[in-house]
Design an enzyme around this catalytic site. Structure first.
Site, mmCIF file in Angstrom:
data_model
loop_
_atom_site.group_PDB
_atom_site.id
_atom_site.type_symbol
_atom_site.label_atom_id
_atom_site.label_comp_id
_atom_site.label_asym_id
_atom_site.label_seq_id
_atom_site.Cartn_x
_atom_site.Cartn_y
_atom_site.Cartn_z
ATOM 1 N N ASP A 228 -4.566 -8.312 -11.638
ATOM 2 C CA ASP A 228 -5.644 -8.737 -10.762
ATOM 3 C C ASP A 228 -4.989 -9.304 -9.509
ATOM 4 O O ASP A 228 -4.037 -10.085 -9.590
ATOM 5 C CB ASP A 228 -6.539 -9.783 -11.436
ATOM 6 C CG ASP A 228 -7.885 -9.842 -10.723
ATOM 7 O OD1 ASP A 228 -8.585 -8.822 -10.685
ATOM 8 O OD2 ASP A 228 -8.218 -10.907 -10.163
ATOM 9 N N LYS B 118 7.116 -2.401 1.249
ATOM 10 C CA LYS B 118 6.045 -3.329 0.833
ATOM 11 C C LYS B 118 6.416 -4.012 -0.481
ATOM 12 O O LYS B 118 6.294 -5.233 -0.609
ATOM 13 C CB LYS B 118 4.706 -2.576 0.710
ATOM 14 C CG LYS B 118 3.574 -3.506 0.304
ATOM 15 C CD LYS B 118 2.228 -2.817 0.198
ATOM 16 C CE LYS B 118 1.201 -3.758 -0.452
ATOM 17 N NZ LYS B 118 -0.077 -3.118 -0.736
ATOM 18 N N ASP C 216 -4.584 -3.992 3.561
ATOM 19 C CA ASP C 216 -3.256 -3.752 4.153
ATOM 20 C C ASP C 216 -3.264 -3.652 5.685
ATOM 21 O O ASP C 216 -2.352 -4.165 6.335
ATOM 22 C CB ASP C 216 -2.601 -2.492 3.557
ATOM 23 C CG ASP C 216 -1.903 -2.791 2.233
ATOM 24 O OD1 ASP C 216 -1.925 -3.963 1.800
ATOM 25 O OD2 ASP C 216 -1.336 -1.858 1.639
ATOM 26 N N PHE D 147 -4.821 1.110 2.258
ATOM 27 C CA PHE D 147 -5.069 0.450 0.967
ATOM 28 C C PHE D 147 -5.688 -0.911 1.261
ATOM 29 O O PHE D 147 -5.036 -1.793 1.826
ATOM 30 C CB PHE D 147 -3.752 0.320 0.191
ATOM 31 C CG PHE D 147 -3.832 -0.489 -1.095
ATOM 32 C CD1 PHE D 147 -5.052 -0.772 -1.720
ATOM 33 C CD2 PHE D 147 -2.680 -0.960 -1.707
ATOM 34 C CE1 PHE D 147 -5.124 -1.507 -2.898
ATOM 35 C CE2 PHE D 147 -2.726 -1.697 -2.882
ATOM 36 C CZ PHE D 147 -3.956 -1.971 -3.472
ATOM 37 N N GLY D 148 -6.927 -1.077 0.891
ATOM 38 C CA GLY D 148 -7.609 -2.363 0.964
ATOM 39 C C GLY D 148 -7.368 -3.115 2.263
ATOM 40 O O GLY D 148 -7.591 -2.590 3.370
#
Ligand code: ITT
Length: 198
Positions: free
Chosen positions: A72, A172, A151, A148-149
């Protein structure tokens, strides 16, 4: 067909393909194969990503009768008192990056961090959690690259002002919450399987 020795495969329960790509890269460095199990489970509501990951891993391990890993993650913005934090998935789907940038308009303190909790559970057995944090800043505008989200709006410390979206997966992982948490998990897991299969 490639035969994976018992214990060398890590079963990651997730519906997020980017998470899988990043985790796989880290685990591969430790000689571990990653299997993505796209199974929907019900996530508990909690302010703690650690608790969410732990509970997901515990219930999935029992349901599948398999050792599993769950993760998570969330983005915690200081000026917004840690928002969106554990609600990152919902906030990304509803407000998105544009919405976060709007909320941050006129705010000079852009301090933020990504946190990751990686949980490992055995059916009816032990549950372990590994944490990783990546500190940085919220950008003033979206910088496109690897999608991605959050990012495109997160600038990690120590990467020359580039956003996560502009980094390769390897770059990353070297500084990210997920990279750090999965490294901790892999080191623990490797020593565990060495003990078990000596
Ligand atoms: P699971 O199926 O594994 O639960 P998820 O997408 O729901 O996948 P999380 O709850 O862990 O994943 O993460 C919540 C959201 O936070 C995720 O959907 C992304 O939008 C964002 N996020 C998490 N890690 C990120 C990262 O490394 N970079 C950018 N955004 C990230």
């Amino acid at each position: 067909m490639v035969k994976i020795p018992y214990g060398k495969a890590v079963y990651l329960v997730s519906n997020n393909i980017n998470k899988f790509y990043e985790a796989r890269e880290v685990l591969n460095e430790y000689g571990l194969a990653t299997v993505m199990l796209r199974i929907k489970g019900s996530e508990i509501q909690s302010d703690s990503i650690e608790e969410i990951a732990k509970e997901s891993a515990r219930t999935m391990a029992e349901r599948l009768n398999l050792n599993v890993v769950t993760e998570d993650a969330g983005l915690f913005i200081e000026a917004l008192n840690g928002f969106p934090g554990p609600y990152s998935s919902y906030v990304y789907k509803t407000l998105g990056n544009e919405g976060i940038l709007k909320l941050m308009e006129g705010i000079n303190d852009r301090t933020a961090e990504f946190r990751s909790a990686v949980a490992f559970a055995e059916p009816n057995g032990e549950t372990k959690v590994f944490l990783g944090i990546s500190s940085g800043k919220i950008a003033y505008r979206m910088v496109r690259g690897r999608e991605f989200g959050f990012d495109p709006i997160f600038i990690p410390d120590g990467c020359d002002g580039r956003t996560f979206a502009e980094l390769s997966i390897q770059e990353k992982n070297a500084v990210s919450h997920r990279g750090k948490a999965f490294k901790k998990f892999a080191e623990w897991y490797i020593s565990l399987i060495k003990l078990k299969f000596k």
